[in-house]
Design a protein around this motif. Structure first.
Motif, PDB file in Angstrom:
ATOM      1  N   MET A   1       8.296  45.033   5.933  1.00  0.00           N
ATOM      2  CA  MET A   1       8.683  44.911   4.562  1.00  0.00           C
ATOM      3  C   MET A   1      10.173  45.240   4.476  1.00  0.00           C
ATOM      4  N   VAL A   2      10.900  44.416   3.725  1.00  0.00           N
ATOM      5  CA  VAL A   2      12.324  44.666   3.498  1.00  0.00           C
ATOM      6  C   VAL A   2      12.636  44.501   2.017  1.00  0.00           C
ATOM      7  N   MET A   3      13.701  45.145   1.587  1.00  0.00           N
ATOM      8  CA  MET A   3      14.147  45.060   0.198  1.00  0.00           C
ATOM      9  C   MET A   3      15.458  44.309   0.157  1.00  0.00           C
ATOM     10  N   ASN A   4      15.528  43.287  -0.683  1.00  0.00           N
ATOM     11  CA  ASN A   4      16.761  42.558  -0.926  1.00  0.00           C
ATOM     12  C   ASN A   4      17.297  43.061  -2.266  1.00  0.00           C
ATOM     13  N   ALA A   5      18.165  44.070  -2.221  1.00  0.00           N
ATOM     14  CA  ALA A   5      18.621  44.740  -3.436  1.00  0.00           C
ATOM     15  C   ALA A   5      19.464  43.844  -4.335  1.00  0.00           C
ATOM     16  N   THR A   6      20.219  42.914  -3.765  1.00  0.00           N
ATOM     17  CA  THR A   6      21.066  42.052  -4.600  1.00  0.00           C
ATOM     18  C   THR A   6      20.244  41.081  -5.434  1.00  0.00           C
ATOM     19  N   LYS A   7      19.071  40.726  -4.978  1.00  0.00           N
ATOM     20  CA  LYS A   7      18.198  39.813  -5.714  1.00  0.00           C
ATOM     21  C   LYS A   7      17.034  40.533  -6.381  1.00  0.00           C
ATOM     22  N   ASN A   8      16.942  41.863  -6.236  1.00  0.00           N
ATOM     23  CA  ASN A   8      15.811  42.634  -6.743  1.00  0.00           C
ATOM     24  C   ASN A   8      14.491  42.059  -6.257  1.00  0.00           C
ATOM     25  N   LYS A   9      14.417  41.821  -4.959  1.00  0.00           N
ATOM     26  CA  LYS A   9      13.218  41.256  -4.360  1.00  0.00           C
ATOM     27  C   LYS A   9      12.746  42.133  -3.209  1.00  0.00           C
ATOM     28  N   LEU A  10      11.438  42.217  -3.081  1.00  0.00           N
ATOM     29  CA  LEU A  10      10.797  42.876  -1.963  1.00  0.00           C
ATOM     30  C   LEU A  10      10.122  41.775  -1.155  1.00  0.00           C
ATOM     31  N   ILE A  11      10.333  41.767   0.155  1.00  0.00           N
ATOM     32  CA  ILE A  11       9.756  40.734   1.002  1.00  0.00           C
ATOM     33  C   ILE A  11       8.814  41.426   1.976  1.00  0.00           C
ATOM     34  N   SER A  12       7.566  40.942   2.019  1.00  0.00           N
ATOM     35  CA  SER A  12       6.574  41.548   2.905  1.00  0.00           C
ATOM     36  C   SER A  12       5.804  40.461   3.637  1.00  0.00           C
ATOM     37  N   THR A  13       5.093  40.875   4.658  1.00  0.00           N
ATOM     38  CA  THR A  13       4.291  39.941   5.442  1.00  0.00           C
ATOM     39  C   THR A  13       3.093  40.679   5.999  1.00  0.00           C
ATOM     40  N   GLY A  14       2.155  39.919   6.541  1.00  0.00           N
ATOM     41  CA  GLY A  14       0.957  40.531   7.111  1.00  0.00           C
ATOM     42  C   GLY A  14       0.400  39.680   8.230  1.00  0.00           C
ATOM     43  N   LEU A  15      -0.784  40.016   8.656  1.00  0.00           N
ATOM     44  CA  LEU A  15      -1.414  39.308   9.761  1.00  0.00           C
ATOM     45  C   LEU A  15      -1.851  37.896   9.396  1.00  0.00           C
ATOM     46  N   ASP A  16      -1.832  37.563   8.109  1.00  0.00           N
ATOM     47  CA  ASP A  16      -2.215  36.209   7.686  1.00  0.00           C
ATOM     48  C   ASP A  16      -1.101  35.186   7.912  1.00  0.00           C
ATOM     49  N   GLY A  17       0.082  35.644   8.357  1.00  0.00           N
ATOM     50  CA  GLY A  17       1.192  34.737   8.643  1.00  0.00           C
ATOM     51  C   GLY A  17       1.991  34.344   7.423  1.00  0.00           C
ATOM     52  N   LYS A  18       1.630  34.820   6.261  1.00  0.00           N
ATOM     53  CA  LYS A  18       2.352  34.461   5.039  1.00  0.00           C
ATOM     54  C   LYS A  18       3.474  35.455   4.770  1.00  0.00           C
ATOM     55  N   ILE A  19       4.502  34.952   4.093  1.00  0.00           N
ATOM     56  CA  ILE A  19       5.624  35.787   3.675  1.00  0.00           C
ATOM     57  C   ILE A  19       5.563  35.877   2.154  1.00  0.00           C
ATOM     58  N   TYR A  20       5.474  37.092   1.655  1.00  0.00           N
ATOM     59  CA  TYR A  20       5.319  37.310   0.221  1.00  0.00           C
ATOM     60  C   TYR A  20       6.656  37.749  -0.374  1.00  0.00           C
ATOM     61  N   ILE A  21       7.055  37.095  -1.446  1.00  0.00           N
ATOM     62  CA  ILE A  21       8.275  37.444  -2.162  1.00  0.00           C
ATOM     63  C   ILE A  21       7.847  38.087  -3.485  1.00  0.00           C
ATOM     64  N   TRP A  22       8.287  39.297  -3.716  1.00  0.00           N
ATOM     65  CA  TRP A  22       7.934  40.055  -4.918  1.00  0.00           C
ATOM     66  C   TRP A  22       9.180  40.261  -5.767  1.00  0.00           C
ATOM     67  N   ASN A  23       9.073  40.032  -7.057  1.00  0.00           N
ATOM     68  CA  ASN A  23      10.177  40.242  -7.992  1.00  0.00           C
ATOM     69  C   ASN A  23      10.047  41.643  -8.584  1.00  0.00           C
ATOM     70  N   ILE A  24      11.127  42.406  -8.537  1.00  0.00           N
ATOM     71  CA  ILE A  24      11.124  43.779  -9.032  1.00  0.00           C
ATOM     72  C   ILE A  24      11.908  43.847 -10.333  1.00  0.00           C
ATOM     73  N   THR A  25      11.289  44.396 -11.358  1.00  0.00           N
ATOM     74  CA  THR A  25      11.942  44.588 -12.655  1.00  0.00           C
ATOM     75  C   THR A  25      12.272  46.066 -12.803  1.00  0.00           C
ATOM     76  N   ARG A  26      13.538  46.350 -13.103  1.00  0.00           N
ATOM     77  CA  ARG A  26      13.977  47.738 -13.256  1.00  0.00           C
ATOM     78  C   ARG A  26      14.325  48.009 -14.718  1.00  0.00           C
ATOM     79  N   GLY A  27      14.090  49.223 -15.124  1.00  0.00           N
ATOM     80  CA  GLY A  27      14.395  49.639 -16.486  1.00  0.00           C
ATOM     81  C   GLY A  27      15.527  50.638 -16.515  1.00  0.00           C
TER      82      GLY A  27
END
Length: 108
Positions: A1-27
């Protein structure tokens, strides 16, 4: 799992071979308010390692079980380049970059 701070995105992966892009909302006070799934990139192999570029915010690099390194554009979802490194898994992937000299160097 890595954090792309400039895009406010979290990128994760697992054994299923997929790459998940998560959008982070900050207050207020930069506190995370929500994390929502933005997109899923399909990959044909188990992803063993993952990292993102400091200077190209849409670039994610993965290392797979079959010894390939893939350069992904997470905005378009496209693979930009594939390198076949060896026959075994790429379990660690370090990106070396310098802003003054364009280019990416990888250590596996």
């Amino acid at each position: 799992m890595v954090m792309n701070a400039t895009k406010n995105k979290l990128i994760s992966t697992g054994l299923d071979g997929k790459i998940y892009i998560w959008n982070i909302t900050r207050g207020n006070n930069n506190i995370v308010e929500s994390i929502n799934s933005e997109k899923i990139l399909a990959n044909d192999q188990v992803v063993c390692s993952l990292n993102c570029s400091l200077f190209r915010s849409s670039l994610v690099i993965t290392g797979t079980m079959d010894g390939k390194i893939k350069f992904w554009d997470i905005e378009s979802g496209e693979i930009e380049k594939v390198l076949v490194v060896n026959d075994g898994p790429i379990v660690e992937l370090v990106i070396l970059e310098r802003e003054a000299k364009p280019g990416i160097y990888l250590v596996t």
